[in-house]
Design a protein around this motif. Structure first.
Motif, PDB file in Angstrom:
ATOM      1  N   GLU A 101       0.802  -1.325  -0.043  1.00  0.00           N
ATOM      2  CA  GLU A 101       0.119  -0.125  -0.022  1.00  0.00           C
ATOM      3  C   GLU A 101       0.837   1.330   0.196  1.00  0.00           C
ATOM      4  O   GLU A 101       0.582   2.378  -0.723  1.00  0.00           O
ATOM      5  N   MET A 102       1.932   1.267   0.839  1.00  0.00           N
ATOM      6  CA  MET A 102       3.028   2.343   0.715  1.00  0.00           C
ATOM      7  C   MET A 102       3.563   2.798  -0.750  1.00  0.00           C
ATOM      8  O   MET A 102       3.543   3.728  -1.065  1.00  0.00           O
ATOM      9  N   LEU A 103       3.864   1.549  -1.390  1.00  0.00           N
ATOM     10  CA  LEU A 103       4.146   1.730  -2.817  1.00  0.00           C
ATOM     11  C   LEU A 103       3.254   2.248  -3.706  1.00  0.00           C
ATOM     12  O   LEU A 103       3.552   3.195  -4.529  1.00  0.00           O
ATOM     13  N   GLN A 104       2.156   1.839  -3.632  1.00  0.00           N
ATOM     14  CA  GLN A 104       0.778   2.292  -4.239  1.00  0.00           C
ATOM     15  C   GLN A 104       0.573   3.679  -3.931  1.00  0.00           C
ATOM     16  O   GLN A 104       0.299   4.564  -4.945  1.00  0.00           O
ATOM     17  N   ILE A 105       0.781   4.262  -2.794  1.00  0.00           N
ATOM     18  CA  ILE A 105       0.582   5.485  -2.352  1.00  0.00           C
ATOM     19  C   ILE A 105       1.632   6.508  -2.921  1.00  0.00           C
ATOM     20  O   ILE A 105       1.256   7.496  -3.710  1.00  0.00           O
ATOM     21  N   ALA A 106       2.766   5.924  -3.141  1.00  0.00           N
ATOM     22  CA  ALA A 106       3.860   6.810  -3.753  1.00  0.00           C
ATOM     23  C   ALA A 106       3.595   7.067  -5.223  1.00  0.00           C
ATOM     24  O   ALA A 106       3.788   8.010  -5.777  1.00  0.00           O
ATOM     25  N   ALA A 107       3.178   5.774  -5.952  1.00  0.00           N
ATOM     26  CA  ALA A 107       3.303   5.603  -7.294  1.00  0.00           C
ATOM     27  C   ALA A 107       1.971   6.764  -7.599  1.00  0.00           C
ATOM     28  O   ALA A 107       1.844   7.335  -8.586  1.00  0.00           O
ATOM     29  N   GLU A 108       0.780   6.764  -7.005  1.00  0.00           N
ATOM     30  CA  GLU A 108      -0.180   7.651  -7.114  1.00  0.00           C
ATOM     31  C   GLU A 108       0.106   8.992  -6.883  1.00  0.00           C
ATOM     32  O   GLU A 108      -0.474  10.073  -7.838  1.00  0.00           O
ATOM     33  N   PHE A 109       0.789   9.239  -6.005  1.00  0.00           N
ATOM     34  CA  PHE A 109       1.192  10.668  -5.770  1.00  0.00           C
ATOM     35  C   PHE A 109       2.204  11.220  -6.826  1.00  0.00           C
ATOM     36  O   PHE A 109       1.922  12.280  -7.385  1.00  0.00           O
ATOM     37  N   SER A 110       3.111  10.400  -7.379  1.00  0.00           N
ATOM     38  CA  SER A 110       3.874  10.756  -8.522  1.00  0.00           C
ATOM     39  C   SER A 110       3.175  10.918  -9.776  1.00  0.00           C
ATOM     40  O   SER A 110       3.360  11.730 -10.825  1.00  0.00           O
ATOM     41  N   LYS A 111       1.826  10.257  -9.990  1.00  0.00           N
ATOM     42  CA  LYS A 111       1.005  10.305 -11.225  1.00  0.00           C
ATOM     43  C   LYS A 111       0.518  11.678 -11.274  1.00  0.00           C
ATOM     44  O   LYS A 111       0.200  12.310 -12.202  1.00  0.00           O
ATOM     45  N   LEU A 112      -0.030  11.863  -9.901  1.00  0.00           N
ATOM     46  CA  LEU A 112      -0.610  13.246  -9.697  1.00  0.00           C
ATOM     47  C   LEU A 112       0.507  14.524  -9.840  1.00  0.00           C
ATOM     48  O   LEU A 112       0.184  15.561  -9.897  1.00  0.00           O
ATOM     49  N   ASN A 113       1.493  14.212  -9.459  1.00  0.00           N
ATOM     50  CA  ASN A 113       2.495  15.133  -9.258  1.00  0.00           C
ATOM     51  C   ASN A 113       3.835  14.820 -10.206  1.00  0.00           C
ATOM     52  O   ASN A 113       4.801  14.211  -9.379  1.00  0.00           O
ATOM     53  N   PRO A 114       3.833  15.049 -11.431  1.00  0.00           N
ATOM     54  CA  PRO A 114       4.887  14.485 -12.139  1.00  0.00           C
ATOM     55  C   PRO A 114       6.184  15.051 -11.895  1.00  0.00           C
ATOM     56  O   PRO A 114       7.423  14.430 -12.242  1.00  0.00           O
ATOM     57  N   ASP A 115       6.214  16.168 -11.162  1.00  0.00           N
ATOM     58  CA  ASP A 115       7.689  16.695 -10.865  1.00  0.00           C
ATOM     59  C   ASP A 115       8.152  16.375  -9.756  1.00  0.00           C
ATOM     60  O   ASP A 115       9.444  16.773  -9.287  1.00  0.00           O
ATOM     61  N   ILE A 116       7.635  15.239  -8.862  1.00  0.00           N
ATOM     62  CA  ILE A 116       8.031  14.603  -7.826  1.00  0.00           C
ATOM     63  C   ILE A 116       8.260  13.160  -7.889  1.00  0.00           C
ATOM     64  O   ILE A 116       6.933  12.619  -8.066  1.00  0.00           O
ATOM     65  N   GLY A 117       9.199  12.658  -7.668  1.00  0.00           N
ATOM     66  CA  GLY A 117       9.506  11.280  -7.433  1.00  0.00           C
ATOM     67  C   GLY A 117       9.637  10.830  -5.917  1.00  0.00           C
ATOM     68  O   GLY A 117      10.075  11.662  -5.261  1.00  0.00           O
ATOM     69  N   VAL A 118       9.203   9.655  -5.557  1.00  0.00           N
ATOM     70  CA  VAL A 118       9.438   9.147  -4.310  1.00  0.00           C
ATOM     71  C   VAL A 118      10.189   7.833  -4.304  1.00  0.00           C
ATOM     72  O   VAL A 118       9.569   6.909  -4.919  1.00  0.00           O
ATOM     73  N   ASN A 119      11.305   8.003  -3.590  1.00  0.00           N
ATOM     74  CA  ASN A 119      12.153   6.742  -3.309  1.00  0.00           C
ATOM     75  C   ASN A 119      11.548   6.155  -1.968  1.00  0.00           C
ATOM     76  O   ASN A 119      12.096   6.797  -0.898  1.00  0.00           O
ATOM     77  N   VAL A 120      10.946   5.102  -1.845  1.00  0.00           N
ATOM     78  CA  VAL A 120      10.417   4.829  -0.815  1.00  0.00           C
ATOM     79  C   VAL A 120      11.389   3.607  -0.173  1.00  0.00           C
ATOM     80  O   VAL A 120      11.921   2.573  -0.914  1.00  0.00           O
ATOM     81  N   GLN A 121      11.865   3.871   1.137  1.00  0.00           N
ATOM     82  CA  GLN A 121      12.819   2.957   1.672  1.00  0.00           C
ATOM     83  C   GLN A 121      12.149   2.481   3.104  1.00  0.00           C
ATOM     84  O   GLN A 121      11.486   3.398   3.730  1.00  0.00           O
ATOM     85  N   PHE A 122      12.074   1.177   3.404  1.00  0.00           N
ATOM     86  CA  PHE A 122      11.314   0.448   4.489  1.00  0.00           C
ATOM     87  C   PHE A 122      12.220   0.391   5.635  1.00  0.00           C
ATOM     88  O   PHE A 122      13.238  -0.084   5.617  1.00  0.00           O
ATOM     89  N   MET A 123      11.581   0.667   6.840  1.00  0.00           N
ATOM     90  CA  MET A 123      12.489   0.607   7.877  1.00  0.00           C
ATOM     91  C   MET A 123      12.375  -0.787   8.380  1.00  0.00           C
ATOM     92  O   MET A 123      11.405  -1.676   8.272  1.00  0.00           O
ATOM     93  N   VAL A 124      13.598  -1.268   9.043  1.00  0.00           N
ATOM     94  CA  VAL A 124      13.497  -2.875   9.283  1.00  0.00           C
ATOM     95  C   VAL A 124      13.854  -2.898  10.947  1.00  0.00           C
ATOM     96  O   VAL A 124      14.155  -1.659  11.638  1.00  0.00           O
ATOM     97  N   GLY A 125      14.077  -4.127  11.419  1.00  0.00           N
ATOM     98  CA  GLY A 125      14.286  -4.250  12.865  1.00  0.00           C
ATOM     99  C   GLY A 125      13.094  -4.158  13.785  1.00  0.00           C
ATOM    100  O   GLY A 125      11.815  -4.373  13.505  1.00  0.00           O
ATOM    101  N   ASN A 126      13.293  -3.727  15.064  1.00  0.00           N
ATOM    102  CA  ASN A 126      11.970  -3.698  16.035  1.00  0.00           C
ATOM    103  C   ASN A 126      11.660  -2.328  16.367  1.00  0.00           C
ATOM    104  O   ASN A 126      10.625  -2.391  17.322  1.00  0.00           O
ATOM    105  N   SER A 127      12.156  -1.258  15.922  1.00  0.00           N
ATOM    106  CA  SER A 127      11.607   0.012  16.229  1.00  0.00           C
ATOM    107  C   SER A 127      11.927   1.024  15.263  1.00  0.00           C
ATOM    108  O   SER A 127      12.867   0.937  14.527  1.00  0.00           O
ATOM    109  N   VAL A 128      11.236   2.045  15.308  1.00  0.00           N
ATOM    110  CA  VAL A 128      11.291   3.301  14.468  1.00  0.00           C
ATOM    111  C   VAL A 128      12.659   3.941  14.876  1.00  0.00           C
ATOM    112  O   VAL A 128      13.386   4.396  13.982  1.00  0.00           O
ATOM    113  N   GLU A 129      12.795   4.055  16.373  1.00  0.00           N
ATOM    114  CA  GLU A 129      14.148   4.913  16.604  1.00  0.00           C
ATOM    115  C   GLU A 129      15.534   4.216  16.132  1.00  0.00           C
ATOM    116  O   GLU A 129      16.133   5.008  15.902  1.00  0.00           O
TER     117      GLU A 129
END
Length: 411
Positions: free
Chosen positions: A34-62
């Motif tokens: 779903e996160m990748l889909q959100i990024a793709a939909e955003f770039s489709k509507l905002n062709p001047d901005i690309g989104v490089n999605v990187q996912f967090m790993v491990g046990n915490s955000v911090e």
């Protein structure tokens, strides 16, 4: 010389505008597609901005954020928790203010305090209203003869024993993903053993005077261990990760899952059985349970050259993009009705409405403990489950960690 300039030269003012690419470092253990889909939909509507999605790993955000800050490699958009660590990043100028955004205006007012720093800076947008609850397999409960849901911890143990004698594994423990042990048994243990007894616990934790080297704090770890020692958890529970735990419940291999409202879409739907929810009864007999409810992990914008583009992306994520992830997660929207609010699962809505009326509530552990103490807690819970340390030793070590963080903050 202007007349000599060749038409079509690469330096011509008619060239295509430069495209900005922003980096989004996101915590999405159960919704990466779903996160990748959100990024793709955003770039489709905002062709001047690309989104490089990187996912967090491990046990915490911090633990994902700290190395990026230390190396100066800041993402443009980042998942953050509504805690003192993120608030400090805002006051240090790492996170940008979002008070002028539509997302902030639409966020439920009771949540805004979670996302406001000591200096009054609005630093993030909640990803949802986070409640922690017990999901249960109604078919298993019926076959085991469980007619009444437990309302205290001794009653809960009795239900576990009844389920075990009927041939069922009572509950799933995420030993390989201690984040969920923190959200579940630790958060409820802290709520009922500490928050219920000490109204000023938050202020005392901040100034280093909260005492966690106590029998009550040790009991938090003791309950965690007791359920495992009595054989109420699945085989190989110390290797069970986030996705594996959800599969165990959905496949009917465990009767209960101590989980968050953010997983409602997965845990309540698409099962070969009917699932229900109830308040985890981590309270003593005769004591009113203290439920856990607060802000879910949300999104912030870092002070980078791409801040303007990143703010546009966060507005999309919490606007049109919110519907994409909500269809899967079925959580409680953090936004006012009529804004981006999308109804969650009816059982989760009813549960959240019920516990929000309780006179005393607590927040999930990730918004209560100092960031370094969160990482310490993960290891302590695993060590208790592996019988490397006792519950009392775990409480002593957690107490030392929390007090050390307070000392470092106020030195």
């Amino acid at each position: 010389m202007y007349g000599c300039h060749r038409k079509g030269s690469p330096s011509s003012s008619a060239t295509v505008p430069t495209r900005t690419t922003i980096t989004a470092l996101i915590w999405a253990p159960d919704w990466p597609e779903e996160m990748l889909q959100i990024a793709a939909e955003f770039s489709k509507l905002n062709p001047d901005i690309g989104v490089n999605v990187q996912f967090m790993v491990g046990n915490s955000v911090e633990e994902n954020i700290k190395p990026r800050i230390a190396s100066g490699n800041l993402p443009d958009v980042v998942s953050v928790n509504p805690n003192a660590y993120a608030a400090a990043l805002a006051d240090q100028g790492v996170l940008a203010a979002v008070s002028h955004t539509t997302a902030w205006s639409n966020m439920l007012d009771p949540l805004k305090g979670d996302w406001t720093s000591r200096q009054g800076k609005a630093f993030g947008i909640s990803g949802g209203v986070a409640t922690v609850l017990m999901y249960y397999n109604k078919d298993m409960f019926a076959k085991a003869g469980v007619k009444t849901l437990p309302t205290s911890f001794p009653e809960f143990l009795a239900v576990c024993e009844q389920l075990r004698r009927a041939g069922f594994t009572p509950i799933m423990w995420n030993g390989g993903f201690p984040n969920m042990l923190g959200n579940g048994p630790f958060s409820f243990g802290f709520a009922n053993n500490v928050v219920a007894r000490e109204p000023d616990w938050k202020k005392k934790m901040e100034d280093g005077t909260l005492d966690l080297d106590t029998p009550q704090a040790a009991d938090i770890f003791a309950k965690l261990s007791l359920i495992a020692r009595r054989g109420y958890v699945q085989d190989g529970f110390m290797a069970t990760d986030y996705d594996g735990g959800i599969r165990l419940f959905k496949e009917g291999k465990v009767a209960m899952a101590f989980h968050g409202s953010w997983a409602a879409g997965l845990l309540l739907h698409g099962n070969p059985f009917e699932a229900g929810v109830f308040i985890p009864p981590w309270n003593a007999p005769g004591k009113r349970v203290v439920p856990v409810i607060g802000s879910e992990t949300g999104f912030a914008v870092c002070e980078t050259p791409n801040k303007a583009a990143a703010l546009r992306f966060v507005e999309f994520m919490t606007g049109k993009g919110f519907a994409i992830v909500q269809r899967k997660r079925q959580n409680i929207s953090p936004f006012r009705p009529g804004a981006q609010a999308i109804a969650g699962d009816p059982q989760i809505v009813a549960y959240t409405n019920e516990v929000s009326r309780y006179p005393v509530t607590a927040s999930p552990y990730y918004s209560e403990l100092p960031s370094n103490s969160i990482e310490r807690l993960h290891r302590l819970m695993q060590d208790v489950l592996l019988n490397r340390i006792t519950p009392r030793q775990a409480a002593t070590l957690l107490d030392a960690s929390v007090k050390h963080e307070a000392k470092m903050h106020y030195k």
